[in-house]
Design a protein around this motif. Structure first.
Motif, PDB file in Angstrom:
ATOM      1  N   PRO B 223       4.010  -8.125 -10.837  1.00  0.00           N
ATOM      2  CA  PRO B 223       4.023  -7.415  -9.550  1.00  0.00           C
ATOM      3  C   PRO B 223       4.613  -6.011  -9.657  1.00  0.00           C
ATOM      4  N   THR B 225       4.296  -3.973 -12.156  1.00  0.00           N
ATOM      5  CA  THR B 225       3.217  -3.144 -12.690  1.00  0.00           C
ATOM      6  C   THR B 225       2.246  -2.771 -11.576  1.00  0.00           C
ATOM      7  N   ALA B 226       1.881  -3.785 -10.807  1.00  0.00           N
ATOM      8  CA  ALA B 226       0.921  -3.552  -9.724  1.00  0.00           C
ATOM      9  C   ALA B 226       1.505  -2.580  -8.707  1.00  0.00           C
ATOM     10  N   LEU B 228       3.811  -0.226  -9.141  1.00  0.00           N
ATOM     11  CA  LEU B 228       3.862   1.142  -9.676  1.00  0.00           C
ATOM     12  C   LEU B 228       2.479   1.796  -9.651  1.00  0.00           C
ATOM     13  N   SER B 229       1.493   1.072 -10.173  1.00  0.00           N
ATOM     14  CA  SER B 229       0.148   1.660 -10.233  1.00  0.00           C
ATOM     15  C   SER B 229      -0.408   1.921  -8.839  1.00  0.00           C
ATOM     16  N   ASN B 230      -0.154   0.977  -7.936  1.00  0.00           N
ATOM     17  CA  ASN B 230      -0.626   1.172  -6.566  1.00  0.00           C
ATOM     18  C   ASN B 230       0.057   2.367  -5.909  1.00  0.00           C
ATOM     19  N   GLN B 232       1.356   4.987  -7.323  1.00  0.00           N
ATOM     20  CA  GLN B 232       0.883   6.239  -7.904  1.00  0.00           C
ATOM     21  C   GLN B 232      -0.548   6.544  -7.485  1.00  0.00           C
ATOM     22  N   ALA B 233      -1.334   5.473  -7.315  1.00  0.00           N
ATOM     23  CA  ALA B 233      -2.694   5.681  -6.804  1.00  0.00           C
ATOM     24  C   ALA B 233      -2.611   6.238  -5.385  1.00  0.00           C
ATOM     25  N   GLU B 247      -8.293   3.583   2.331  1.00  0.00           N
ATOM     26  CA  GLU B 247      -7.889   3.283   0.945  1.00  0.00           C
ATOM     27  C   GLU B 247      -6.358   3.254   0.830  1.00  0.00           C
ATOM     28  N   GLU B 250      -4.999   0.056   2.499  1.00  0.00           N
ATOM     29  CA  GLU B 250      -5.232  -1.108   1.642  1.00  0.00           C
ATOM     30  C   GLU B 250      -4.239  -1.132   0.472  1.00  0.00           C
ATOM     31  N   THR B 251      -4.000   0.055  -0.077  1.00  0.00           N
ATOM     32  CA  THR B 251      -3.055   0.158  -1.191  1.00  0.00           C
ATOM     33  C   THR B 251      -1.655  -0.270  -0.756  1.00  0.00           C
ATOM     34  N   ASP B 254      -1.368  -3.954  -0.449  1.00  0.00           N
ATOM     35  CA  ASP B 254      -1.218  -4.580  -1.771  1.00  0.00           C
ATOM     36  C   ASP B 254       0.206  -4.436  -2.288  1.00  0.00           C
ATOM     37  N   ASP B 258       2.606  -7.536  -3.318  1.00  0.00           N
ATOM     38  CA  ASP B 258       3.177  -7.692  -4.661  1.00  0.00           C
ATOM     39  C   ASP B 258       4.695  -7.711  -4.624  1.00  0.00           C
ATOM     40  N   ARG B 261       5.700 -11.090  -3.668  1.00  0.00           N
ATOM     41  CA  ARG B 261       5.499 -12.005  -4.785  1.00  0.00           C
ATOM     42  C   ARG B 261       6.702 -11.934  -5.733  1.00  0.00           C
TER      43      ARG B 261
END
Lengths: 217, 442
Positions: B223, B225-226, B228-230, B232-233, B247, B250-251, B254, B258, B261
């Motif tokens: 979670p 990882t998810a 961080l990437s989310n 930054q996206a 978008e 939605e990010t 998420d 996470d 979680r």
């Protein structure tokens, strides 16, 4: 040299964790990459079409149905792999890099690091794709040669003169000239240097053995 | 012999009592006071013909009765009673007012290391030296129901070795003479089983978690990882013009999911490491299975082991301590993973099954495709300190068994027809808890 290769390139994301998969794909997507996601090694190996164009894969090292190194073996260098792992121990990293991994990143990964690694991998993929296309073309030409023509070509590219080749193969020099012209034509080589270059690209074992067996002494 | 009832009736009752004791969960087994009270009741029954009050000829068993015996009537010990006491698996001795041992049962002889008859007429302070100081008479005149009834003493074995013991005293009459009935429990034994039990359970939980540390870190890393990437996206989306609000929304959703979680994983870990008394509540076994599986999942993946889960619908809840039940399953799972780790890929399979039995009890099964168990292992696996692993403590299964029996359940192992071993846990479910306090048969 461009940092990223866009257009027809694709990035496969393989991770069993849905959250991670979604996040990585989203990040890659917003950097302009075309992505395809897979949740397991099996589904990736079975479902990803690798023949379409240049592509790379962002692969989780730990997958429920086998580890990333097994996938790497199975792919057999056919596309660059950017490994992602929770904790990369040294031996696994070394194994992966030795086996030709494009990169080995540790989760959580910073966007710039990931995107740079993917960019490099795609560049390599594009080069690999192009050289593979070229190789396939040369192999096709090579396949059109007769056994005798292959023998002649094998000797000619080592720099032997026509008369030496004729002596090696025990046939008339005139005949060699005809064979050689056919080889140049079929291989689409404009010069001897061109032919040598082509033969270097497809280093076929048969060449060397043909040359050895053809030599009398 | 002063008997008012047929002999076999008393024996029958005594045997029922002893069997009940044997079957009782560990916590009630080690209550010498209760055992003593029960025994006193038998003694009291024996003495009924000479008791004047007629309403006590057929006493109603229960607390009032016990109380009555304590403060008033002094039980008598007769020959039949001696026979009964002899077979009781608790160390019992009778001491007369002069401090002489008038009776000592088999378990007590074993505990102190004497042969039969050796102690007849001997002084009790041979066994419990500190009695000498107080004097046996003082013991007898002590108020029987005071707190001093149970005390810790240093007991001495025949070979001179001393050990801490918990001695429970109760007054009785032997052949008409006032005397004391003493129940002696070796303290180390008692301590290991009761006082340290929670500690031990906690310790094995922590060590099991230690084994899982790597995979738990991985589980938390996912979670993170998810997230961080989310994030930054999302930052990149914000720089775009125009901003794709959908978008971004939605990010963010998420990211929240996470984050939850990750929190959930930490909560589960905390619950297992938590050190507390048992918390009895209604427990959903399906939830236990899912929680434990989420903890060992990553570990299984790293070791290339496939786990399958089969939770039947509508499993009735069981009554018990959720953390302890999780611990049982965790132990069984870790054992199963170890059992299949070095097997060929096709056999690296562990199946967890939760179902309801026809009698209403809940069954948990963990099957592996390992080498299975030898007959010798089958006998010993539930014993403490028995282990087949190079670095095992040998406590996992023995603790699991004590937890399961404290829940009124049963745990057993068998070999699968298709190879490997299966461990089953059967627990009484809540709606029929009253009827299924006894261990259900497999």
């Amino acid at each position: 040299m461009p940092a990223t290769v866009t257009g027809s390139t694709r990035v496969f994301v393989v991770d069993d964790d849905e959250g991670v998969r979604r996040a990585l794909a989203r990040l890659l997507r917003c950097a302009g990459h075309q992505t395809e996601v897979f949740d397991s090694a099996r589904s990736f190996l079975a479902g990803a079409d690798l023949s379409v164009g240049p592509a790379c894969v962002v692969l989780d090292l730990r997958l429920p149905d086998g580890n990333g190194l097994e996938v790497q073996r199975e792919l057999n260098m056919s596309l660059p792999i950017v490994f992602l792992t929770g904790h990369g121990d040294i031996s696994t990293t070394v194994d992966a890099m030795k086996a030709g991994a494009a990169d080995f990143l540790v989760k959580p990964v910073d966007d710039n690091i990931l995107l740079e690694a993917v960019g490099r991998a795609l560049l390599r993929a594009t080069q690999m794709y192009e050289s593979r296309q070229e190789l396939a073309e040369i192999q096709l030409r090579l396949a059109s040669l007769t056994p005798r023509e292959r023998e002649v070509m094998a000797l000619v590219v080592t720099g032997r003169l026509n008369k030496q080749v004729a002596f090696d193969l025990g046939i008339a020099e005139k005949t060699i000239k005809i064979h050689r012209a056919r080889v140049m034509e079929k291989m689409k080589a404009r010069s001897l240097a061109d032919l040598i270059h082509l033969s270097d690209k497809v280093s076929i074992g048969g060449f060397a053995s043909a040359r050895c067996s053809a030599r009398p002494r | 012999v002063q008997i008012g009832m047929p002999n076999h009736g008393i024996f029958h009752k005594a045997i029922v009592a002893v069997n009940g004791w044997r079957r009782a969960p560990w916590h009630s087994r080690f209550r010498p006071r209760a055992v003593l009270a029960d025994l006193s009741r038998f003694g009291w029954r024996l003495s009924t013909p000479i008791v004047v009050e007629p309403q006590k000829v057929f006493p109603i068993p229960g607390r009032a009765q016990e109380h009555h015996v304590c403060i008033g009537e002094v039980p008598l010990i007769g020959a039949s009673m001696r026979d009964t006491l002899e077979i009781v698996p608790v160390a019992i001795l009778c001491v007369d007012t002069t401090g002489m041992i008038t009776f000592i049962n088999a378990k007590a002889r074993l505990l102190f290391g004497y042969c039969s008859d050796e102690l007849a007429g001997a002084s009790a302070n041979l066994l419990i030296p500190e009695w000498q100081a107080h004097g046996a008479r003082a013991m007898v005149t002590q108020p029987p129901c005071s707190d001093s009834l149970l005390h810790t003493a240093i007991a001495r074995r025949r070979d001179g070795a001393e050990f801490p013991a918990e001695v429970t005293m109760g007054p009785c009459r032997i052949d008409g003479e006032p005397a004391h009935l003493a129940v002696v429990v070796e303290r180390s034994e008692r301590k290991e089983l009761k006082c340290n039990r929670q500690e031990l359970a906690h310790l094995t939980r922590v060590s099991a978690l230690g084994e899982l540390a790597g995979s738990l870190a991985h589980e938390l890393n996912q979670p993170l990882t998810a997230i961080l990437s989310n994030s930054q996206a999302a930052q990149r989306f914000m720089e775009a013009d125009p901003i794709d609000v959908d978008e971004v929304r939605e990010t963010l959703e998420d990211i929240v999911a996470d984050n939850r979680r990750a929190g959930e994983i930490i909560r589960k870990m905390r619950a297992l490491v938590r050190k507390c008394d048992m918390e009895w509540q209604s427990v959903d076994i399906g939830g236990v299975v899912h929680d434990v599986l989420s903890l060992v999942r990553a570990d299984a993946i790293v070791r290339g082991i496939h786990t399958t889960l089969d939770v039947a619908p509508a499993i009735p809840p069981v009554r018990g301590d959720k953390v302890q039940l999780q611990q049982v399953l965790l132990n069984l799972m870790l054992n199963a993973l170890d059992a299949v780790q070095h097997r060929p890929a096709d056999d690296r399979l562990v199946t967890v099954r939760a179902s309801t039995e026809t009698d209403g009890s809940v069954r948990l099964s963990v099957r592996d495709r390992g080498h299975g168990l030898t007959i010798e292992q089958m006998d010993k696996i539930f014993q403490p300190f028995f282990t087949s692993k190079p670095h095992g403590l040998g406590l996992g299964l023995s603790i699991s068994r004590s937890i399961v029996s404290a829940h009124g359940g049963r745990i057993w192992a068998e070999n699968n027809a298709e190879g490997g071993a299966a461990f089953h846990v059967s627990l009484p479910s809540v709606p029929v808890a009253g009827e299924h306090q006894k261990c259900p048969q497999p």
